[in-house]
Design a protein around this motif. Structure first.
Motif, PDB file in Angstrom:
ATOM      1  N   LYS A   1       0.683  -1.267   0.029  1.00 35.64           N
ATOM      2  CA  LYS A   1       0.158   0.100  -0.133  1.00 35.64           C
ATOM      3  C   LYS A   1       0.721   1.275   0.032  1.00 35.64           C
ATOM      4  O   LYS A   1       1.927   1.205   0.732  1.00 35.64           O
ATOM      5  CB  LYS A   1      -0.701  -0.093   1.170  1.00 35.64           C
ATOM      6  CG  LYS A   1      -1.941  -0.943   1.325  1.00 35.64           C
ATOM      7  CD  LYS A   1      -2.692  -1.133   2.408  1.00 35.64           C
ATOM      8  CE  LYS A   1      -3.792  -2.250   2.415  1.00 35.64           C
ATOM      9  NZ  LYS A   1      -4.869  -2.009   1.405  1.00 35.64           N
TER      10      LYS A   1
ATOM     11  N   ARG B   1      -4.769   6.474   1.311  1.00 34.50           N
ATOM     12  CA  ARG B   1      -3.945   5.155   0.980  1.00 34.50           C
ATOM     13  C   ARG B   1      -4.586   4.473  -0.161  1.00 34.50           C
ATOM     14  O   ARG B   1      -5.763   4.248  -0.515  1.00 34.50           O
ATOM     15  CB  ARG B   1      -4.433   4.231   2.250  1.00 34.50           C
ATOM     16  CG  ARG B   1      -3.524   2.860   2.145  1.00 34.50           C
ATOM     17  CD  ARG B   1      -3.566   2.300   3.651  1.00 34.50           C
ATOM     18  NE  ARG B   1      -5.018   1.783   3.707  1.00 34.50           N
ATOM     19  CZ  ARG B   1      -5.466   1.236   4.803  1.00 34.50           C
ATOM     20  NH1 ARG B   1      -4.467   0.887   5.858  1.00 34.50           N
ATOM     21  NH2 ARG B   1      -6.639   0.887   5.011  1.00 34.50           N
ATOM     22  N   TYR B   2      -3.713   4.193  -1.051  1.00 31.50           N
ATOM     23  CA  TYR B   2      -3.995   3.223  -2.165  1.00 31.50           C
ATOM     24  C   TYR B   2      -3.216   1.842  -2.432  1.00 31.50           C
ATOM     25  O   TYR B   2      -2.238   1.610  -1.746  1.00 31.50           O
ATOM     26  CB  TYR B   2      -3.365   4.128  -3.663  1.00 31.50           C
ATOM     27  CG  TYR B   2      -3.927   5.448  -3.514  1.00 31.50           C
ATOM     28  CD1 TYR B   2      -5.002   5.717  -4.542  1.00 31.50           C
ATOM     29  CD2 TYR B   2      -3.412   6.447  -2.881  1.00 31.50           C
ATOM     30  CE1 TYR B   2      -5.307   7.016  -4.636  1.00 31.50           C
ATOM     31  CE2 TYR B   2      -3.808   7.849  -3.214  1.00 31.50           C
ATOM     32  CZ  TYR B   2      -4.806   8.146  -3.996  1.00 31.50           C
ATOM     33  OH  TYR B   2      -5.127   9.344  -4.213  1.00 31.50           O
ATOM     34  N   THR B   3      -4.100   0.864  -2.788  1.00 31.28           N
ATOM     35  CA  THR B   3      -3.511  -0.274  -3.018  1.00 31.28           C
ATOM     36  C   THR B   3      -3.352  -0.671  -4.304  1.00 31.28           C
ATOM     37  O   THR B   3      -4.340  -0.476  -5.217  1.00 31.28           O
ATOM     38  CB  THR B   3      -4.748  -1.549  -2.320  1.00 31.28           C
ATOM     39  OG1 THR B   3      -4.770  -0.975  -1.175  1.00 31.28           O
ATOM     40  CG2 THR B   3      -4.166  -2.833  -2.437  1.00 31.28           C
TER      41      THR B   3
ATOM     42  N   THR C   1      -3.042  -2.783  -7.780  1.00 29.98           N
ATOM     43  CA  THR C   1      -4.114  -3.849  -7.955  1.00 29.98           C
ATOM     44  C   THR C   1      -3.761  -4.491  -9.532  1.00 29.98           C
ATOM     45  O   THR C   1      -3.956  -5.738  -9.826  1.00 29.98           O
ATOM     46  CB  THR C   1      -5.572  -3.325  -8.108  1.00 29.98           C
ATOM     47  OG1 THR C   1      -5.767  -2.571  -9.259  1.00 29.98           O
ATOM     48  CG2 THR C   1      -6.142  -3.098  -6.858  1.00 29.98           C
TER      49      THR C   1
ATOM     50  N   ARG D   1      -6.323   1.051  -6.416  1.00 36.02           N
ATOM     51  CA  ARG D   1      -7.511   1.438  -5.999  1.00 36.02           C
ATOM     52  C   ARG D   1      -7.544   2.015  -4.647  1.00 36.02           C
ATOM     53  O   ARG D   1      -6.677   1.973  -3.601  1.00 36.02           O
ATOM     54  CB  ARG D   1      -8.377   0.103  -5.388  1.00 36.02           C
ATOM     55  CG  ARG D   1     -10.073   0.104  -4.969  1.00 36.02           C
ATOM     56  CD  ARG D   1     -10.320  -1.046  -4.379  1.00 36.02           C
ATOM     57  NE  ARG D   1      -9.655  -1.680  -3.171  1.00 36.02           N
ATOM     58  CZ  ARG D   1      -8.713  -2.734  -3.374  1.00 36.02           C
ATOM     59  NH1 ARG D   1      -8.642  -3.474  -4.237  1.00 36.02           N
ATOM     60  NH2 ARG D   1      -8.415  -3.019  -2.220  1.00 36.02           N
TER      61      ARG D   1
ATOM     62  N   ASP E   1      -8.353   3.109  -1.153  1.00 35.81           N
ATOM     63  CA  ASP E   1      -8.992   2.330   0.015  1.00 35.81           C
ATOM     64  C   ASP E   1     -10.159   3.059   0.606  1.00 35.81           C
ATOM     65  O   ASP E   1     -11.117   2.288   1.010  1.00 35.81           O
ATOM     66  CB  ASP E   1      -7.965   2.077   1.311  1.00 35.81           C
ATOM     67  CG  ASP E   1      -6.840   1.077   0.743  1.00 35.81           C
ATOM     68  OD1 ASP E   1      -6.931   0.697  -0.219  1.00 35.81           O
ATOM     69  OD2 ASP E   1      -6.053   0.717   1.771  1.00 35.81           O
ATOM     70  N   ASP E   2     -10.402   4.450   0.466  1.00 32.82           N
ATOM     71  CA  ASP E   2     -11.531   5.019   1.254  1.00 32.82           C
ATOM     72  C   ASP E   2     -12.891   4.803   0.320  1.00 32.82           C
ATOM     73  O   ASP E   2     -13.806   4.557   0.682  1.00 32.82           O
ATOM     74  CB  ASP E   2     -11.118   6.334   1.421  1.00 32.82           C
ATOM     75  CG  ASP E   2     -10.510   7.247   0.206  1.00 32.82           C
ATOM     76  OD1 ASP E   2     -10.747   6.878  -0.810  1.00 32.82           O
ATOM     77  OD2 ASP E   2     -10.121   8.374   0.514  1.00 32.82           O
TER      78      ASP E   2
ATOM     79  N   HIS F   1     -12.649   3.357  -2.978  1.00 27.48           N
ATOM     80  CA  HIS F   1     -12.610   1.866  -4.022  1.00 27.48           C
ATOM     81  C   HIS F   1     -12.710   2.537  -5.417  1.00 27.48           C
ATOM     82  O   HIS F   1     -12.813   1.783  -6.388  1.00 27.48           O
ATOM     83  CB  HIS F   1     -13.806   0.849  -3.883  1.00 27.48           C
ATOM     84  CG  HIS F   1     -13.966   0.532  -2.315  1.00 27.48           C
ATOM     85  ND1 HIS F   1     -12.866  -0.462  -1.759  1.00 27.48           N
ATOM     86  CD2 HIS F   1     -14.767   0.673  -1.636  1.00 27.48           C
ATOM     87  CE1 HIS F   1     -13.003  -0.798  -0.672  1.00 27.48           C
ATOM     88  NE2 HIS F   1     -14.320  -0.215  -0.511  1.00 27.48           N
TER      89      HIS F   1
END
Length: 410
Positions: free
Chosen positions: A358, A365-367, A369, A380, A382-383, A385
């Motif tokens: 992350k 915060r970004y994930t 993908t 994506r 996180d807050d 999507h």
């Protein structure tokens, strides 16, 4: 530039698909033998997921990103392993070669586990290596005499002899140069020696980047620059995609079967030289550009091979047996540990993206993908999507934050 702090939709800070930095990459292809019989990997496995365990980031089709930062996929009967893009600076080829061999050994380890589960034996046979160098010359700086196609043809007269000394063997048949739009791709046999493969990549990058600065890519530049050309040599069309191939039949006799130190190659300026001398003169012409991008150890190796002080595979009577079982008969001896040669910045970005680590950026915060090619990462938020696409050049500015992740909420 769009503000990544705002949610919603897909956006790509940093621009489109072109990289901001000059970059290189490498690919290696392997044919597959199962219980002593040649097979197509797609027929045996269907997908690399059949033998590669763990969480992998899917690219497309049968292509998956590896934890090393590279990728693996099946391509018309071979297993292909590719490195991430790596910015060109001193030691870039060593970093790229290290990345490639780390991926090769990772695949070999996964195949070893597959063998233990199934009781079958599978071997990887070295087939080819592709060396890619970015071509980012602006359109306004190109003109009719400086296109990527003309550059590829010009390089097909310059690169073959020194590449033969570093990367080919007695059974080789050619060295290719292909224009690929925003890059130049050089094709040669797989080289079971990691040090010689890195030397080949270093030489290619140094020469290609220097020739890109020439005022013209017309063939008349060969005489103007004093580049030796073997009399009677004419490249043929490449057997795959567009481009040119310095095949054995393009010469008065096969350079792969000749004694590399035998005087007998007449050049267009009237000299009688050995193949090693032709290669050495070309390397001497580009000595300083090669040195600028080389690590010290590889630079000495290139000089030693050209002078005959270190062996070329063409000095051997036949192709060495290490080709037949890559990852076991030939392997990576950690020639360039990270303590001596750090990871490139592009490589560090891609490894973190592929691992799913992350990223905190502008209070969100970004994930990660997925990837869009090699130049952008799909995230994506996180807050909410929402989907975001950030170029790896943009992410370089946030690499320090990514390498020191916060612990807020995991």
């Amino acid at each position: 530039m769009p503000d990544p702090k705002k949610g919603g939709g897909e956006r790509a800070p940093g621009g489109g698909g072109r990289l901001a930095l000059a970059a290189m990459g490498m690919e290696a292809e392997f044919s597959v033998t199962l219980d002593g019989q040649p097979v197509r990997p797609e027929d045996v496995f269907g997908s690399p997921r059949a033998f590669v365990r763990g969480n992998l980031m899917h690219r497309q089709g049968t292509s998956y990103h590896l934890p090393t930062g590279g990728a693996v996929y099946f391509d018309t009967g071979v297993i292909e392993v590719a490195t991430p893009v790596i910015e060109i600076e001193r030691g870039a080829a060593a970093r790229t070669g290290r990345s490639l061999w780390e991926s090769i050994l990772y695949i070999r380890e996964q195949l070893d586990d597959w063998e233990s589960r199934t009781g079958r034996e599978i071997r990887l046979t070295g087939f080819s290596t592709h060396y890619n160098v970015s071509f980012e010359l602006p359109v306004e700086a190109q003109g009719r005499s400086r296109t990527v196609k003309k550059l590829a043809l010009l390089l097909s007269y310059i690169l073959p002899a020194p590449v033969m000394l570093l990367a080919t063997n007695r059974r080789s048949t050619g060295v290719g140069v292909r224009p690929r739009g925003d890059r130049i791709e050089i094709t040669a046999d797989f080289t079971p020696s990691a040090s010689l493969m890195i030397a080949t990549a270093t030489l290619i990058v140094g020469i290609v980047r220097e020739v890109m600065t020439w005022p013209s890519f017309e063939l008349e530049m060969l005489d103007r620059m004093g580049i030796p050309v073997i009399e009677g040599y004419r490249p043929m069309k490449h057997t795959s995609r567009k481009g040119w191939l310095a095949k054995d039949v393009c010469y008065p006799r096969s350079p792969f079967q000749a004694d590399v130190d035998e005087q007998g190659w007449r050049t267009t300026d009237g000299r009688e030289l050995s193949l090693r001398s032709v290669a050495g003169l070309i390397v001497k012409h580009f000595w300083h550009p090669i040195r600028r991008v080389s690590d010290p150890w590889t630079f000495r190796l290139i000089g030693s091979v050209m002078r005959g002080r270190a062996p070329s595979l063409l000095d051997l009577d036949d192709r060495p047996p290490e080709y037949e079982d890559v990852g076991r008969l030939c392997t990576w001896d950690n020639l360039f540990p990270e303590s001596e040669l750090s990871r490139s910045r592009y490589e560090r970005v891609l490894i973190r993206a592929i691992s799913g680590q992350k990223l905190w950026m502008h209070g969100r915060r970004y994930t990660p993908t997925g990837m869009k090619g090699w130049s952008a990462v799909v995230f994506r938020a996180d807050d909410d999507h929402s989907r975001h696409v950030f170029s790896i050049d943009y992410l370089l500015g946030h690499l320090r934050d990514w390498e020191r992740p916060r612990s807020r909420g995991g």
